[in-house]
Design an enzyme around this catalytic site. Structure first.
Site, PDB file in Angstrom:
ATOM      1  N   ASP A  81     -14.849   3.957 -25.436  1.00 37.94           N
ATOM      2  CA  ASP A  81     -13.636   3.119 -25.296  1.00 37.94           C
ATOM      3  C   ASP A  81     -13.440   2.733 -23.829  1.00 37.94           C
ATOM      4  OD1 ASP A  81     -11.248   1.801 -25.799  1.00 37.94           O
ATOM      5  OD2 ASP A  81     -10.045   3.633 -25.800  1.00 37.94           O
ATOM      6  N   PHE A  98     -14.879   7.741 -21.801  1.00 42.14           N
ATOM      7  CA  PHE A  98     -13.703   7.019 -21.298  1.00 42.14           C
ATOM      8  C   PHE A  98     -12.464   7.587 -21.993  1.00 42.14           C
ATOM      9  CE2 PHE A  98     -17.339   4.096 -21.480  1.00 42.14           C
ATOM     10  CZ  PHE A  98     -17.466   3.707 -20.157  1.00 42.14           C
ATOM     11  N   CYS A 101     -11.749  -3.885 -25.232  1.00 37.73           N
ATOM     12  CA  CYS A 101     -10.377  -4.380 -25.128  1.00 37.73           C
ATOM     13  C   CYS A 101     -10.324  -5.636 -24.253  1.00 37.73           C
ATOM     14  CB  CYS A 101      -9.447  -3.292 -24.592  1.00 37.73           C
ATOM     15  SG  CYS A 101      -9.915  -2.686 -22.969  1.00 37.73           S
ATOM     16  N   ARG A 117      -7.565   6.732 -33.707  1.00 36.87           N
ATOM     17  CA  ARG A 117      -7.436   8.196 -33.563  1.00 36.87           C
ATOM     18  C   ARG A 117      -7.338   8.837 -34.950  1.00 36.87           C
ATOM     19  NH1 ARG A 117      -4.634   6.872 -28.655  1.00 36.87           N
ATOM     20  NH2 ARG A 117      -2.696   6.407 -29.747  1.00 36.87           N
ATOM     21  N   ASP A 146     -14.415  11.254 -18.291  1.00 35.85           N
ATOM     22  CA  ASP A 146     -13.660  10.201 -17.615  1.00 35.85           C
ATOM     23  C   ASP A 146     -13.901  10.369 -16.116  1.00 35.85           C
ATOM     24  OD1 ASP A 146     -11.113   8.309 -18.728  1.00 35.85           O
ATOM     25  OD2 ASP A 146     -11.167   8.627 -16.554  1.00 35.85           O
ATOM     26  N   SER A 147     -13.832   9.266 -15.393  1.00 29.47           N
ATOM     27  CA  SER A 147     -14.016   9.366 -13.942  1.00 29.47           C
ATOM     28  C   SER A 147     -12.731   9.791 -13.235  1.00 29.47           C
ATOM     29  CB  SER A 147     -14.519   8.030 -13.375  1.00 29.47           C
ATOM     30  OG  SER A 147     -13.683   6.992 -13.814  1.00 29.47           O
TER      31      SER A 147
HETATM   32  N1  SAH Z   1      -9.808   6.106 -24.871  1.00 29.24           N
HETATM   33  C1  SAH Z   1      -8.603   6.229 -24.089  1.00 29.24           C
HETATM   34  C2  SAH Z   1      -8.330   5.036 -23.239  1.00 29.24           C
HETATM   35  C3  SAH Z   1      -9.467   4.652 -22.313  1.00 29.24           C
HETATM   36  S1  SAH Z   1      -8.979   3.683 -20.957  1.00 29.24           S
HETATM   37  C4  SAH Z   1      -7.421   6.544 -25.024  1.00 29.24           C
HETATM   38  O1  SAH Z   1      -7.530   6.291 -26.222  1.00 29.24           O
HETATM   39  O2  SAH Z   1      -6.406   7.033 -24.528  1.00 29.24           O
HETATM   40  C5  SAH Z   1     -10.408   3.680 -19.994  1.00 29.24           C
HETATM   41  C6  SAH Z   1     -10.660   4.966 -19.214  1.00 29.24           C
HETATM   42  O3  SAH Z   1     -11.940   4.842 -18.628  1.00 29.24           O
HETATM   43  C7  SAH Z   1      -9.703   5.263 -18.075  1.00 29.24           C
HETATM   44  O4  SAH Z   1      -9.151   6.534 -18.256  1.00 29.24           O
HETATM   45  C8  SAH Z   1     -10.564   5.227 -16.805  1.00 29.24           C
HETATM   46  O5  SAH Z   1     -10.228   6.258 -15.899  1.00 29.24           O
HETATM   47  C9  SAH Z   1     -11.935   5.470 -17.360  1.00 29.24           C
HETATM   48  N2  SAH Z   1     -13.078   4.891 -16.652  1.00 29.24           N
HETATM   49  C10 SAH Z   1     -13.222   3.644 -16.152  1.00 29.24           C
HETATM   50  N3  SAH Z   1     -14.484   3.452 -15.719  1.00 29.24           N
HETATM   51  C11 SAH Z   1     -15.160   4.603 -15.942  1.00 29.24           C
HETATM   52  C12 SAH Z   1     -16.504   5.024 -15.751  1.00 29.24           C
HETATM   53  N4  SAH Z   1     -17.421   4.204 -15.251  1.00 29.24           N
HETATM   54  N5  SAH Z   1     -16.849   6.269 -16.119  1.00 29.24           N
HETATM   55  C13 SAH Z   1     -15.928   7.104 -16.651  1.00 29.24           C
HETATM   56  N6  SAH Z   1     -14.658   6.746 -16.889  1.00 29.24           N
HETATM   57  C14 SAH Z   1     -14.273   5.526 -16.535  1.00 29.24           C
END
Ligand code: SAH
Length: 397
Positions: A301, A229, A341, A209, A251-252
């Site tokens: 991410d 994400f 991750c 970040r 995000d989904s």
């Molecule tokens: N980058 C974030 C953490 C990401 S965790 C941070 O730094 O805080 C992964 C995220 O991806 C979750 O919020 C989950 O809801 C989302 N997610 C999972 N599969 C997805 C998809 N196919 N499309 C969109 N979002 C998705």
């Protein structure tokens, strides 16, 4: 005291001080240890190797506490490990009041995770040994941090493999009634410790970040970021607070994006410049490409695509696809920060996957930096499995 006798040759990893004993490496168990009991691990000649916690249902049958025969595994020993772990993070306090204060094997406490958000601690007991010592560990944590609020989030799936039920609720003080606000590198984030992912926040992305904030400042007031994400908007917020013009968070999860919008308000960010798209990332990437949009910074991410080594091939295809689509949304001269991750995907493999996506994209990128979690997520050199988060900072040329 029960004794776990290893098969001949199976002592080798313990002699290297790797902390796990697999069920398949055990010749016999002398006594009837219960879940979480301390056992003495010996080689086939009866020589001492380690003290560990017995876990009758797990493939990892013993997790070692100590390789020193003189150690006494008791509440004071637990408190001492916690104290040392907390002290290791003291330099972070100047930057953030959110930090992982104990990280399992890396801090000598296999399966114990403790995160601090301002005055609130959130704990997870993810193995039989630390479950047995839960009260001693929490007492140690309260003493070491001065925090009096402790909430348990032992609802991770790995508890099942240890034969432990999911367990959540306050351990000290009351359950927080609202998200807790932390301030990291000058940015405010609300953390929902009751319902959020993990213990509420991705503390492990602090350094990245910060890197995004630096890039946004360097690009200047026209900077744009696409945060795929996004969860509660971490990278978008960091970029906007550093002066970026516009962020799109994808995000989904509608809940995650509602929290992202609240986080924007916490930081006095203009909502018109802070777009949240509830969408699958693949769909949003397609739509943005069709609209002809490109960004100075693109962040990818995703969640853990490979939960174990069996899933590596399928995960590799998924990482490649999301990266290929993401690359096309980076402006010439812009940056791509891409992460995995998945513990089962090594740094080398991840780099190969991303390189494959670069080839297929017919675009050129250079690798500027490798990204990783900060000092509150250390990796014990004798336990490389503890390293899970890896990232690459690429620039489109
Ligand atoms: N980058 C974030 C953490 C990401 S965790 C941070 O730094 O805080 C992964 C995220 O991806 C979750 O919020 C989950 O809801 C989302 N997610 C999972 N599969 C997805 C998809 N196919 N499309 C969109 N979002 C998705």
């Amino acid at each position: 005291m029960s004794e776990v006798v290893l098969k001949s040759g199976k002592e080798r990893s313990l002699l290297r001080r790797h902390p796990w004993v697999y069920a398949t490496g055990i010749a016999q168990t002398v006594g009837r240890p219960l879940s979480g009991d301390t056992v003495r691990v010996v080689d086939d000649k009866g020589r001492f190797l380690a003290w560990g916690a017995f876990s009758p249902e797990s493939q990892i049958r013993v997790r070692c506490w100590s390789f020193n025969e003189q150690d006494t595994i008791d509440a004071a020993w637990m408190a001492q490990r916690v104290h040392e772990a907390v002290a290791r993070r003291s330099s972070l306090a100047a930057r953030s009041n959110g930090a992982r204060v104990v990280f399992g094997e890396a801090d000598g406490l296999p399966g114990f995770v403790a995160d601090r958000y301002a005055g609130q601690l959130v704990v997870q007991f993810l193995a039989a040994g630390v479950e047995r010592w839960r009260e001693a560990l929490v007492d140690g944590l309260v003493a070491a941090t001065g925090c009096t609020q402790v909430y348990e989030r032992s609802d991770a799936a790995v508890r099942e493999r240890e034969g432990l039920e999911s367990r959540v609720g306050p351990m000290r003080g009351d359950a927080p009634s609202a998200p807790i606000e932390i301030v990291e590198d000058g940015v405010r984030y609300g953390v929902d410790v009751l319902h959020g992912h993990k213990t509420g926040f991705y503390l492990d992305q602090r350094e990245s970040r910060k890197r995004v904030a630096e890039l946004a400042a360097q690009i200047g007031p026209s900077a744009t970021i696409l945060n795929c994400f996004s969860y509660t908007g971490g990278f978008s917020l960091a970029a906007m607070k550093a002066g970026a013009a516009r962020a799109i968070s994808v995000d989904s999860s509608a809940d995650a994006l509602a929290a992202a919008a609240q986080n924007a308000a916490r930081n006095d960010i203009d909502p018109a410049a802070f777009e949240c798209r509830i969408s699958k990332v693949a769909d949003a990437q397609r739509a943005l490409a069709a609209e002809g949009q490109q960004f100075d910074i693109v962040v990818l991410d995703p969640p853990k695509f490979a939960p174990s080594a069996h899933h590596v091939d399928k995960a590799a295809r998924a990482y490649k696809d999301v990266n290929l689509k993401g690359m096309r949304l980076v402006k010439p001269g812009g940056y791509l920060l891409t992460f995995s991750c998945s513990g089962a995907i090594t740094v080398d493999l991840f780099q190969k996957i991303v390189a494959g996506a670069v080839t297929d994209s017919h675009l050129e990128f250079v690798l500027l930096e490798r990204l990783a979690a900060g000092i509150d997520h250390p990796m014990r050199m004798t336990h490389p499995e503890g390293e899970y988060l890896k990232g690459l900072l690429l620039q489109r040329v």
